[in-house]
Write a protein that holds these residues in place. Structure first.
Motif, PDB file in Angstrom:
ATOM      1  N   GLY A 156       0.809  -1.222   0.000  1.00  0.00           N
ATOM      2  CA  GLY A 156       0.000   0.000   0.000  1.00  0.00           C
ATOM      3  C   GLY A 156       0.837   1.265   0.000  1.00  0.00           C
ATOM      4  O   GLY A 156       0.318   2.343  -0.281  1.00  0.00           O
ATOM      5  N   HIS A 157       2.089   1.133   0.323  1.00  0.00           N
ATOM      6  CA  HIS A 157       2.917   2.349   0.417  1.00  0.00           C
ATOM      7  C   HIS A 157       3.909   2.475  -0.728  1.00  0.00           C
ATOM      8  O   HIS A 157       4.866   3.243  -0.636  1.00  0.00           O
ATOM      9  CB  HIS A 157       3.573   2.441   1.796  1.00  0.00           C
ATOM     10  N   MET A 158       3.691   1.726  -1.799  1.00  0.00           N
ATOM     11  CA  MET A 158       4.574   1.910  -2.960  1.00  0.00           C
ATOM     12  C   MET A 158       4.305   3.281  -3.579  1.00  0.00           C
ATOM     13  O   MET A 158       3.169   3.754  -3.604  1.00  0.00           O
ATOM     14  CB  MET A 158       4.360   0.800  -3.993  1.00  0.00           C
ATOM     15  N   ILE A 172      -3.117  11.451   0.966  1.00  0.00           N
ATOM     16  CA  ILE A 172      -3.346  11.625   2.406  1.00  0.00           C
ATOM     17  C   ILE A 172      -2.525  10.681   3.276  1.00  0.00           C
ATOM     18  O   ILE A 172      -2.801  10.533   4.466  1.00  0.00           O
ATOM     19  CB  ILE A 172      -4.839  11.450   2.781  1.00  0.00           C
ATOM     20  N   CYS A 173      -1.509  10.016   2.712  1.00  0.00           N
ATOM     21  CA  CYS A 173      -0.706   9.180   3.607  1.00  0.00           C
ATOM     22  C   CYS A 173       0.116  10.077   4.532  1.00  0.00           C
ATOM     23  O   CYS A 173       0.824  10.957   4.060  1.00  0.00           O
ATOM     24  CB  CYS A 173       0.225   8.254   2.805  1.00  0.00           C
ATOM     25  N   PRO A 174       0.004   9.874   5.861  1.00  0.00           N
ATOM     26  CA  PRO A 174       0.768  10.740   6.771  1.00  0.00           C
ATOM     27  C   PRO A 174       2.286  10.592   6.607  1.00  0.00           C
ATOM     28  O   PRO A 174       3.033  11.485   6.991  1.00  0.00           O
ATOM     29  CB  PRO A 174       0.328  10.295   8.171  1.00  0.00           C
ATOM     30  N   TYR A 175       2.731   9.494   6.038  1.00  0.00           N
ATOM     31  CA  TYR A 175       4.170   9.294   5.851  1.00  0.00           C
ATOM     32  C   TYR A 175       4.654   9.725   4.477  1.00  0.00           C
ATOM     33  O   TYR A 175       5.776  10.223   4.338  1.00  0.00           O
ATOM     34  CB  TYR A 175       4.534   7.815   6.064  1.00  0.00           C
ATOM     35  N   HIS A 176       3.851   9.481   3.429  1.00  0.00           N
ATOM     36  CA  HIS A 176       4.339   9.679   2.051  1.00  0.00           C
ATOM     37  C   HIS A 176       3.458  10.560   1.187  1.00  0.00           C
ATOM     38  O   HIS A 176       3.801  10.799   0.036  1.00  0.00           O
ATOM     39  CB  HIS A 176       4.483   8.323   1.342  1.00  0.00           C
ATOM     40  N   GLY A 177       2.342  11.049   1.687  1.00  0.00           N
ATOM     41  CA  GLY A 177       1.456  11.844   0.831  1.00  0.00           C
ATOM     42  C   GLY A 177       0.833  10.993  -0.255  1.00  0.00           C
ATOM     43  O   GLY A 177      -0.101  10.229  -0.008  1.00  0.00           O
ATOM     44  N   ASP A 178       1.419  11.076  -1.470  1.00  0.00           N
ATOM     45  CA  ASP A 178       0.758  10.429  -2.608  1.00  0.00           C
ATOM     46  C   ASP A 178       1.317   9.054  -2.959  1.00  0.00           C
ATOM     47  O   ASP A 178       1.554   8.750  -4.126  1.00  0.00           O
ATOM     48  CB  ASP A 178       0.748  11.342  -3.839  1.00  0.00           C
ATOM     49  N   CYS A 179       1.495   8.201  -1.957  1.00  0.00           N
ATOM     50  CA  CYS A 179       1.772   6.785  -2.248  1.00  0.00           C
ATOM     51  C   CYS A 179       0.459   6.114  -2.680  1.00  0.00           C
ATOM     52  O   CYS A 179      -0.593   6.750  -2.732  1.00  0.00           O
ATOM     53  CB  CYS A 179       2.366   6.088  -1.011  1.00  0.00           C
ATOM     54  N   PHE A 180       0.515   4.813  -2.967  1.00  0.00           N
ATOM     55  CA  PHE A 180      -0.655   4.042  -3.433  1.00  0.00           C
ATOM     56  C   PHE A 180      -1.862   4.262  -2.496  1.00  0.00           C
ATOM     57  O   PHE A 180      -2.930   4.698  -2.923  1.00  0.00           O
ATOM     58  CB  PHE A 180      -0.240   2.564  -3.476  1.00  0.00           C
TER      59      PHE A 180
HETATM   60 ZN    ZN Z   1       2.290   5.779   2.409  1.00  0.00          ZN
END
Ligand code: ZN
Ligand code: ADP
Length: 294
Positions: A156-158, A172-180
């Protein structure tokens, strides 16, 4: 047949069941995931009330989780953003309260195991199970073994390419923004369009964009693992037509580079929903228990 206990430990809900496989569920209960003490007490109570004697318990859990038996944190949910659930020793609590051996894996690896044993992947030894719901998670098998590795996959975080002109939504990923997950999980759809996925019309442009991101994610998985099946579950995949759009988009992106029948005339059997339906998760937990019970 011996009975087993299964716990599908999700971030939204817990599903507990006693049984031995599809069509052999003796009792089942679903309740919301609240704080750890209350949720795990309710889980223990469910199994203590059961009249069947169980050989083992399987837990298929949301994560990240520690799966290394030699680690001090084995059996715990580790760095989850879910309030109160960091470092919760779910295996220790359940195992000591019930006095049974406990098998532990990710929710998606559990689901993959159930689909391999009883569902859509019975003839596949390298395949992926992906859930597109509140988050995006992936599990599966390579060469007939569940994928663990260093920790467990975090598909999910690719990172995915995003054209800001076509999609200005930053994710909206708190770690990566626009990851999968940041681009394509249910809450990302809601944040981008201001409405939950179930309320957006079938012809809304959201679904073409969603199919595009899902296809990019699947193309990465296909090119890295060469899975012979892709099983997609989770609330977002309930959207009518999304499987159709997604299969078309995967073919478009692959551009006929990989010449196997699965990716052409076999596409409808290549990217599929879970055959076990909404019991996949808890059956996965039962399958995990089965593997440690003999
Ligand atoms: Zn992520
Ligand atoms: P969880 O991941 O917490 O186990 P689900 O798999 O049910 O839960 O996923 C919940 C997400 O799926 C929510 O973001 C919800 O808006 C979305 N969802 C549920 N039904 C649909 C639908 N028919 N179409 C699109 N999105 C949906």
């Amino acid at each position: 047949m011996t009975s087993l206990g299964g716990i599908e430990a999700g971030g939204t809900k817990f599903v507990c069941a006693v049984g031995s496989g599809p069509g052999h569920i003796e009792s089942i209960e679903t309740f919301p995931t609240t704080n750890p003490a209350q949720t795990l007490d309710r889980t223990v109570d469910f199994f203590k009330k059961s009249s069947s004697s169980m050989d083992a318990i399987g837990i298929a859990s949301f994560g990240p989780i520690d799966l290394h038996k030699s680690s001090r944190a084995y059996g715990r949910i580790t760095t989850t953003p879910k309030p109160g659930w960091q470092n919760v020793d779910i295996v220790g609590r359940i195992g000591s309260a019930l006095g049974l051996p406990v098998a532990f894996d990710t929710d998606v690896n559990g689901a993959a195991l159930a689909e391999h044993r009883w569902g859509a992947a019975q003839h596949d030894d390298t395949f992926v199970y992906l859930t597109i719901g509140t988050g995006i998670g992936g599990g599966g098998m390579v060469g007939g073994k569940l994928i663990h590795g260093m920790l467990h996959p975090e598909m999910g975080h690719m990172p995915l390419p995003r054209d800001p002109e076509l999609d200005p939504f930053p994710g909206i990923c708190p770690y990566h923004g626009d990851c999968f997950e940041g681009l394509a999980a249910g809450p990302a759809i809601e944040a981008r369009w201001g409405m939950r996925g179930e309320q957006l019309g079938q012809n809304h442009p959201a679904w073409e964009l969603e199919a595009h991101y899902l296809a990019l994610g699947l193309m990465n998985i296909i090119t890295i693992l060469s899975p012979s099946k892709l099983i997609l579950g989770g609330g977002v995949m309930q959207q009518p037509n999304l499987f159709v759009l997604l299969r078309q988009e995967v073919q478009l992106l692959l551009n006929e580079y990989i010449q196997v029948p699965q990716l052409f005339e076999g596409m409808d059997e290549y990217i599929v929903p879970p055959a076990l339906g909404n019991q996949t998760g808890v059956l996965g937990a039962i399958a995990l228990a089965q593997d440690i019970s003999h």
